[in-house]
Scaffold this motif. Structure first.
Motif, PDB file in Angstrom:
ATOM      1  N   GLN A  32     -11.762 -17.171  31.667  1.00 11.19           N
ATOM      2  CA  GLN A  32     -10.929 -16.375  32.553  1.00 11.19           C
ATOM      3  C   GLN A  32     -11.470 -16.334  33.981  1.00 11.19           C
ATOM      4  O   GLN A  32     -10.695 -16.339  34.947  1.00 11.19           O
ATOM      5  N   HIS A  33     -12.808 -16.293  34.114  1.00 11.13           N
ATOM      6  CA  HIS A  33     -13.386 -16.088  35.445  1.00 11.13           C
ATOM      7  C   HIS A  33     -14.809 -16.623  35.493  1.00 11.13           C
ATOM      8  O   HIS A  33     -15.564 -16.511  34.517  1.00 11.13           O
ATOM      9  N   ARG A  35     -18.233 -16.431  38.137  1.00 10.11           N
ATOM     10  CA  ARG A  35     -18.904 -15.924  39.335  1.00 10.11           C
ATOM     11  C   ARG A  35     -20.227 -16.675  39.435  1.00 10.11           C
ATOM     12  O   ARG A  35     -21.101 -16.537  38.567  1.00 10.11           O
ATOM     13  N   ALA A 159      -9.468 -21.110  35.775  1.00 10.75           N
ATOM     14  CA  ALA A 159     -10.047 -19.767  35.858  1.00 10.75           C
ATOM     15  C   ALA A 159     -10.151 -19.372  37.328  1.00 10.75           C
ATOM     16  O   ALA A 159     -10.158 -20.227  38.217  1.00 10.75           O
ATOM     17  N   THR A 160     -10.233 -18.083  37.574  1.00 10.91           N
ATOM     18  CA  THR A 160     -10.560 -17.616  38.916  1.00 10.91           C
ATOM     19  C   THR A 160     -12.060 -17.805  39.145  1.00 10.91           C
ATOM     20  O   THR A 160     -12.837 -17.950  38.206  1.00 10.91           O
ATOM     21  N   GLU A 162     -15.588 -16.922  41.883  1.00 11.32           N
ATOM     22  CA  GLU A 162     -16.270 -16.310  43.026  1.00 11.32           C
ATOM     23  C   GLU A 162     -17.515 -17.128  43.347  1.00 11.32           C
ATOM     24  O   GLU A 162     -18.194 -17.629  42.446  1.00 11.32           O
ATOM     25  N   GLU A 197      -8.399 -15.644  43.918  1.00 13.63           N
ATOM     26  CA  GLU A 197      -7.733 -14.650  43.067  1.00 13.63           C
ATOM     27  C   GLU A 197      -6.692 -15.257  42.141  1.00 13.63           C
ATOM     28  O   GLU A 197      -6.035 -14.535  41.385  1.00 13.63           O
ATOM     29  N   PRO A 199      -6.030 -18.749  39.368  1.00 13.52           N
ATOM     30  CA  PRO A 199      -6.827 -19.689  38.576  1.00 13.52           C
ATOM     31  C   PRO A 199      -6.829 -21.097  39.164  1.00 13.52           C
ATOM     32  O   PRO A 199      -5.816 -21.584  39.656  1.00 13.52           O
TER      33      PRO A 199
END
Length: 530
Positions: A32-33, A35, A159-160, A162, A197, A199
């Motif tokens: 999903q994300h 970082r 996925a998003t 950062e 913000e 994907p």
């Protein structure tokens, strides 16, 4: 939903064993994300990283794996620890896979912390630019993110992301998405935080760090556009990259809303002429000339923001949905800017590229035998893929073509598609069965190769079309009959046999016969009078 056996069978079963491993893993989990907290220095090429990876599990599992190249010799990554919920987890790291042991249930959402360090062999290019200054540029395509980032390194697992980059303060740092923070930690270190913000596929998920001159180039529909160039190229680079503003305007109006928060055009050390990283395109450092000589390149990479980055190929073998689209939409932009003659020159040159490639390798556009994905960067994916769209435009007409493009993008924005998905959209809008069209132009090798002879005897024109290629093709062929009085007569012939005669009624003997006068057919032919 309609089923087309030939295409569907190829799509479902025509995958390599290597690709199949990815599909099995993605059936179990969905990232999903990401970082990525990275420290880069001038002291060495080693990076220190902490990756926070948020995963939704689709199945019960005792463990899972992420792509990450392990250390061999001086290069590769060394994993120091893996944690989740403040618990240290067991892991193994070999054969370019980080295997993590954890008891998870279907439907659960978990966040993992992976601390690691190492010197990337590729993926993150740490080098010096043409002015001898140190630079760091992500260069992930096709599956090189795994050399410096723990990921599921496949275009369909979006996925998003950062980026939290700590770097010496003389660098400016660019990353996907919006700028969230820039803080001087000390006099010598700066933390820069970017975040996307929506994907993204890992192939276009990157950061870059260098000494830059930065200009706000303009804004289109609230989307800020900027230029990031080496300070030594400041004036030339700002002038060249400002072309992105009208190009962005054209694409938004012809395709749909821009999918990202910004567009940064970045002079870089990418190994490619340009790399379409989402919201921050990396161009080769020699793209800056001060003569705006890279207009087509900029249009190509901006086209990718919609096609390839947002509406992405579901696997690498369908990369023509990215590169063919970018190639043809560059043609469309250049046609509107400079007229139909510009389009004619471009498609003729691209046809020559396809024919030359076919002399060396006669393979289909969707070539599932390729496992070294860099080999997909060829005239089939680019120029022939573009020609497929060009011929579709002719076949369905302007209105249906543009409506189908918009519908396809809207349906698969921020998602993934196969060739069959594009076909289905065009079929619905055109009211046509396009199975044969996609089968012959995309899923089989080659293109028509014809020997055409003609004679005029007893007030009768007799034309023989002989297809000499191995494969079967059916197509409409436009012909201009040119007469001595200067007039022309346009005819359309349906070619559906390897050997075919055509005996039309004509007003007199033509002085010449022109095949495909408007350049709408991908073919090779010779023609002579008997």
């Amino acid at each position: 939903m309609k089923q087309f056996f030939t295409l569907t069978a190829l799509l479902l079963f025509g995958v390599s064993a290597f690709a199949q491993k990815h599909y099995e893993r993605m059936a179990a989990l969905d990232v999903q994300h990401y970082r990525f907290e990275l420290i880069i220095t001038d002291d060495s090429d080693e990076i220190n990283g902490i990756a926070h990876v948020t995963i939704k599990f689709k199945q019960d599992s005792k463990g899972f794996s992420l792509d990450l190249v392990d250390r061999t010799g001086k290069q590769g990554m060394e994993v120091l620890t893996v944690m989740s919920d403040d618990k240290v987890l067991r892991f193994s790291h070999k054969n370019e896979l980080l295997r993590i042991s954890d008891d998870v249930k279907a439907g659960s959402l978990k966040r993992y912390l992976i601390a690691y360090k190492g010197v990337p062999a590729t993926g993150l290019i740490i080098s010096k630019n043409k002015y001898g200054e140190r630079t760091f540029f992500g260069d992930n395509w096709p599956d090189r993110a795994k050399h410096w980032l723990p990921t599921v390194d496949h275009p369909s697992d979006k996925a998003t992301v950062e980026w939290v980059i700590t770097a010496p303060s003389h660098y400016q740092v660019i990353g996907n998405g919006r700028l969230k923070e820039r803080t001087n930690i000390t006099d010598d270190l700066t933390l820069t935080h970017w975040g996307a913000e929506v994907p993204l596929p890992t192939k276009v998920m990157v950061m870059g760090a260098a000494r830059f001159a930065i200009q706000a180039s303009g804004e289109i529909y609230g989307i800020p556009i900027s230029s990031w160039v080496y300070p030594q190229d400041r004036e030339k680079g700002f002038y060249d990259y400002a072309l992105a503003v009208p190009i962005m305007d054209w694409f938004i109006n012809h395709v749909g809303p821009y999918p990202y928060a910004k567009l940064a055009n970045v002079q870089s050390k990418t190994q490619f002429g340009g790399m379409e990283n989402a919201s921050n395109i990396f161009y080769s450092e020699n793209s800056v000339t001060g003569e705006r000589s890279s207009e087509a390149l900029i249009a190509h990479e901006i086209a990718h923001q919609w096609f390839g980055n947002s509406a992405s190929e579901a696997n690498w073998h369908h990369v023509w949905l990215s590169e063919g689209f970018a190639t043809y939409f560059t043609n469309l932009y250049m046609e509107q800017q400079y007229g139909k003659e510009e389009l004619r020159k471009r498609v003729q040159e691209q046809r020559r590229s396809v024919l030359n490639f076919a002399k060396e390798k006669r393979v289909p556009i969707v070539n599932t035998s390729i496992e070294n994905y860099m080999q997909l960067l060829n005239a089939n994916s680019y120029q022939k893929g573009g020609w497929v769209l060009h011929m579709l435009r002719k076949k369905v007409g302007e209105e249906v073509f543009w409506q189908s493009i918009k519908d396809y993008y809207q349906k698969f924005a921020l998602s993934n598609a196969y060739t069959a998905d594009l076909k289905e959209v065009f079929e619905k809008n055109a009211g046509l069965d396009l199975d044969q069209f996609f089968q012959q132009w995309v899923m089989q090798a080659g293109q028509p190769e014809m020997e055409v002879t003609w004679a005029f005897e007893n007030d009768q024109l007799d034309v023989l079309f002989l297809q000499i290629q191995e494969e079967d093709f059916q197509f409409d062929l436009e012909i201009d009959l040119v007469y001595a009085d200067g007039s022309k007569e346009r005819r359309i012939i349906v070619i559906n046999q390897k050997e075919q005669n055509w005996k039309p009624k004509v007003k007199s003997k033509p002085i010449s016969i022109i095949l495909d006068p408007d350049n709408w057919l991908l073919f090779k032919a010779t023609i002579e009078e008997k």
